[in-house]
Design an enzyme around this catalytic site. Sequence first.
Site, PDB file in Angstrom:
ATOM      1  N   ALA A  52       0.795  -1.232   0.000  1.00  0.00           N
ATOM      2  CA  ALA A  52       0.000   0.000   0.000  1.00  0.00           C
ATOM      3  C   ALA A  52       0.826   1.280   0.000  1.00  0.00           C
ATOM      4  CB  ALA A  52      -0.932   0.008   1.214  1.00  0.00           C
ATOM      5  N   TYR A 101      10.922 -13.455 -13.045  1.00  0.00           N
ATOM      6  CA  TYR A 101       9.775 -12.593 -12.769  1.00  0.00           C
ATOM      7  C   TYR A 101       8.526 -13.143 -13.449  1.00  0.00           C
ATOM      8  CZ  TYR A 101       6.967  -8.270 -12.729  1.00  0.00           C
ATOM      9  OH  TYR A 101       5.969  -7.342 -12.556  1.00  0.00           O
ATOM     10  N   ALA A 102       8.669 -13.551 -14.724  1.00  0.00           N
ATOM     11  CA  ALA A 102       7.533 -14.082 -15.477  1.00  0.00           C
ATOM     12  C   ALA A 102       6.968 -15.328 -14.815  1.00  0.00           C
ATOM     13  CB  ALA A 102       7.955 -14.388 -16.910  1.00  0.00           C
TER      14      ALA A 102
END
Length: 228
Positions: free
Chosen positions: A13, A138-139
Site C-alpha cells: 500500500a 519474474y515471469a
Amino acid sequence: MSASEPATVVTGASSGIGAAITRRLLDDGRRVIGLSRRDPGLTDDHFEWLAADLTDTVALRETLAGIGRIDAIAHAAGLQRSGFLGSLDPDDGLAMWRVHVTAAEVVVDALAPRIRDGGRIVLIGSRTMTGNPGKSQYAATKAALTGMARSWAAEVIERGITVNVVAPGPTETPMLTDPARAQTPVRVPPSGRLVQPEEVAALVAFLLGPFSGSITGQTIVQCGGVSL
C-alpha cells in the site's frame, strides 16, 4: 474508522500500484487496511496501516490474525529482478516468489474465511507472465498467479466470491527505475505512453466492486498494446 466496518486489505500500500489502489478505494469511500513495510503516510479516517514484511510468513500470519471481517483483498506488493540465462541469481527468483506468490498464499489463505459472501479478491500480475527476455524468473512468479486465482475462484464460487488477476504492462511506478532491473530497460507500449497506476487502480476498483460478480477466474491484461 469503525473496526466493525468491513474493509479491503491492500498489500504493497505504500508505493506504486498498491498506493494507487489504496487512494482510489479511499476516494470511493471504502475502508482500507494497508499492509507494507513503509508507512504510506496517509491520514484518512477510513485507512489503517499495518506494518508487514511480506517475506516473513510467520510474522505476516500474526499480523493477519488481528484483522476482522473484510470485503476484499488486493494483493499488489511486488518487485522485479532481471537476469539472462547464464547469469540468473536463484536468490532473486526466490525473493520475487516470496512476495508475489507465497505472500498471496498466506494472505488469502488466512483471510478467505473472513471475507464476506459476495466478496472479492484481485491479484496484481503482469503482462510479462507470457514470457520476456531477461525476465524469466519474474515471469514465472506472475504466471503462477493465474493458476492460483483460477483454483481459488473454483473453491469460493459458491460463496459468491470472485478471484481475478489484473496483468498490467509497463506501468509508471518506482519499480521501473529500480537498478535491480537495469538489464531490461523499459520499452514504451505501442500506445505511446506508459500505463498509469491510476488506470490499473480503476480496473481493480471495478473488479472489487458490486458490478463484477460475473467475472471470476480471469486474467485481464492492461498493457497499452504491448501484447498485440
